[in-house]
Design a protein around this motif. Structure first.
Motif, mmCIF file in Angstrom:
data_model
loop_
_atom_site.group_PDB
_atom_site.id
_atom_site.type_symbol
_atom_site.label_atom_id
_atom_site.label_comp_id
_atom_site.label_asym_id
_atom_site.label_seq_id
_atom_site.Cartn_x
_atom_site.Cartn_y
_atom_site.Cartn_z
ATOM 1 N N CYS A 221 0.827 -1.211 0.000
ATOM 2 C CA CYS A 221 0.000 0.000 0.000
ATOM 3 C C CYS A 221 0.857 1.254 0.000
ATOM 4 C CB CYS A 221 -0.946 -0.015 1.202
ATOM 5 S SG CYS A 221 -2.270 -1.245 1.094
ATOM 6 N N ILE A 230 -4.577 1.923 -4.118
ATOM 7 C CA ILE A 230 -4.664 1.289 -2.800
ATOM 8 C C ILE A 230 -6.009 0.603 -2.586
ATOM 9 C CG2 ILE A 230 -4.694 1.743 -0.309
ATOM 10 C CD1 ILE A 230 -2.615 3.911 -0.772
ATOM 11 N N TYR A 233 -6.767 -3.281 -2.449
ATOM 12 C CA TYR A 233 -6.134 -4.158 -1.470
ATOM 13 C C TYR A 233 -7.036 -4.560 -0.300
ATOM 14 C CZ TYR A 233 -1.570 -3.695 -3.713
ATOM 15 O OH TYR A 233 -0.531 -3.753 -4.617
ATOM 16 N N TYR A 250 -10.329 2.259 4.536
ATOM 17 C CA TYR A 250 -9.375 3.084 3.795
ATOM 18 C C TYR A 250 -10.014 4.383 3.322
ATOM 19 C CZ TYR A 250 -6.525 4.991 0.112
ATOM 20 O OH TYR A 250 -5.809 5.871 -0.657
ATOM 21 N N THR A 501 2.051 8.931 -2.439
ATOM 22 C CA THR A 501 1.980 7.639 -1.760
ATOM 23 C C THR A 501 2.193 7.825 -0.258
ATOM 24 O OG1 THR A 501 4.351 7.248 -2.109
ATOM 25 C CG2 THR A 501 2.830 6.413 -3.792
#
Length: 546
Positions: A221, A230, A233, A250, A501
């Protein structure tokens, strides 16, 4: 309601500072979700003990470890079972050349596994930890995968070593035997290995051996971009059908960090689909637990899969997928209710209308069955004070009478505008946990029906299912957010550094903490009861190993 809950950070810090010695706190700071204090690494037990017993932070929900250019850091995410809105982050920095911090395990038993994971993946050592060794990777592993100096190209050789007799020096009276259950065994519901010491037919000791399917999802991730890479996942942490609940965890944390407001219409769709996902998970539990405990392969097991298929079809119509849904998006959902809308709503109503009759069947076959009761009543006992020590949440905690549900206690989505109840049972045993899940299916169905009522009447011109989100997200800050997953508190911590990220992505799987309580639940019971107790936890190994 949400704003009122979030208006007390200053008061929480003031309470914290007031009860702690002046020389313990290094700095006051804050995260997006909670105030934070930075403390000395050699005073962890003193600080956390004071916060737990004097300030009321009795729930250590998560432990995050991470590395910076100049230090290592452990973050203890504290809250209260009685008041989820009271949150505090306790940050413990250590130097790069000597990353040693005092262990919190004597204060919060749940940190035993969490600190072992921090040592395993990041490399922080915890003084006075009762059993500081790797937990997800084999003991022979070289290096710590989430540390900055980790060499991914180095070879990893796991030698075949002679297995020592684990009870060679056993001083217990009676006949003892070491028994391996798993990692490939139907009753473990996944790749789980139990190292069991039996004294006759009774369990003298049991230790879960995990990590068989660990693939460092957190690191994966951290290599993905926030907007699109992401979200797929979280589905993979729970292949039992609860993936939409994981996706919401998330979505919730990144939407807080990026200051994204989700349209009300999308919140209703999320709430409806999440509860269908919860029903899917609970039905799988009922089917598999019937098989575990009473061999109900021809009845309850088949009925569970029959009813799951109906929910699977509904979610496939909505999301396009049968298991790895990937339906939530940052700012909303991927698309609107499928056309024709009326037909979809009728299919959902048909399922929920027939559910009470089917639940009566499950009660007749299982909870009212004397053989099932003998296996489940007064076995796998988990008193509430022990459950809190291990950070247990979800149906396992509510089966011990703990009235804790994040949907109500830290509202998100549309839950605070719907009528539903938090289900608890006071039995503290295997049967209580079964009853909680069966009753939760009823509550989830009631939530789904209310959402359908709202969606049917929603004006066509106001059906905005996704916010206007920038193509590239580059948030900054730190935030821990959780949702009420099918197994309990599913939380995610993100440290965002202004790039595309995450600098750190930490997953708090409820099954991880719930499973750590198994030795306390199974000790002294018969080996047959151990199977029933393990099944009652509804553990999913994708969530444990990640």
């Amino acid at each position: 309601m949400h704003q009122q809950q979030r208006s007390q950070p200053d008061r929480i810090v003031d309470e914290t500072v007031a009860v702690l010695p002046d020389d313990v706190i290094v700095q006051r700071t804050s995260h997006e979700n909670a105030p934070a204090v930075v403390i000395r690494a050699d005073r962890v037990q003193e600080v956390l003990s004071t916060l737990r017993f004097e300030v009321g932070f009795d729930h250590c929900s998560c432990v995050t470890s991470q590395e910076y250019e100049d230090r290592f850091e452990t973050v203890y995410h504290l809250t209260s079972y009685d008041d989820r809105a009271r949150e505090l982050s306790v940050i413990v920095p250590t130097t790069k050349d000597n990353p040693i911090s005092e262990s919190a395990t004597p204060v919060y038993r749940t940190t035993d596994w969490h600190e072992r994971e921090a040592y395993d993946l990041v490399g922080i050592e915890y003084a006075d930890h009762p059993d500081l060794r790797r937990i997800l990777l084999p003991e022979t592993w070289q290096g710590h995968p989430l540390s900055m100096d980790y060499d991914q190209s180095q070879s990893q050789v796991v030698p075949l070593r002679e297995h020592a007799n684990p009870i060679k020096e056993d001083s217990r009276q009676g006949d003892t035997m070491f028994l391996n259950i798993g990692p490939h065994h139907p009753s473990t519901h996944g790749v789980l290995h139990l190292e069991v010491v039996l004294d006759g037919e009774q369990v003298a000791d049991v230790e879960p051996d995990i990590g068989y399917i660990h693939r460092c999802e957190e690191q994966m991730c951290q290599q993905g971009t926030y907007r699109h890479q992401i979200m797929p996942y979280p589905d993979r942490w729970d292949w039992g059908g609860a993936g939409l609940l994981n996706e919401w965890a998330y979505a919730r944390v990144i939407e807080d960090l990026a200051d994204i407001e989700v349209p009300e219409y999308a919140q209703v769709i999320r709430t409806m689909s999440a509860e269908l996902s919860r029903i899917l998970s609970h039905l799988l539990f009922i089917a598999m637990y019937a098989l575990d405990v009473s061999g109900e392969f021809t009845a309850a097991f088949m009925y569970g899969y029959r009813d799951r298929e109906i929910v699977q079809d509904l979610l496939e119509d909505l999301t396009g997928q049968r298991l790895m849904f990937n339906y939530f998006r940052v700012g909303g959902v991927a698309w609107d209710i499928p056309e024709p809308r009326r037909a979809f709503f009728e299919d959902v109503r048909s399922f929920t209308a027939d559910l009470p009759r089917k639940l009566d069947e499950y009660h007749d076959l299982l909870t009212n069955n004397e053989a099932f009761q003998v296996r489940c009543v007064d076995t796998g006992e988990l008193p509430p004070e022990v459950a809190k020590q291990y950070g247990v949440t979800g149906p396992v905690a509510r089966g011990s009478g703990i009235d804790y549900d994040i949907r109500r206690d830290d509202p998100y989505g549309y839950y605070d505008r719907l009528e539903w109840d938090v289900i608890t049972e006071d039995g503290c045993d295997n049967l209580a946990r079964v009853l909680v899940r069966l009753r939760e299916i009823e509550e989830s169905a009631a939530i789904v029906e209310q959402c359908i009522d709202l969606l049917e009447e929603w004006p066509e011109g106001e059906r905005t299912f996704q916010a206007n989100v920038p193509r590239t997200l580059k948030p900054s800050g730190e935030c821990y957010r959780a949702v009420e997953g099918a197994k309990g508190e599913l939380g995610i911590y993100i440290r965002a550094d202004g790039t595309e990220t995450p600098a750190r992505f930490k997953i708090r799987g409820p099954s991880f903490s719930n499973l750590s309580a198994l030795p306390a639940m199974a000790g002294g019971e018969f080996v047959a009861d151990l199977v029933a107790t393990l099944g009652s936890l509804d553990t999913i190994m994708g969530e444990v190993d990640r």
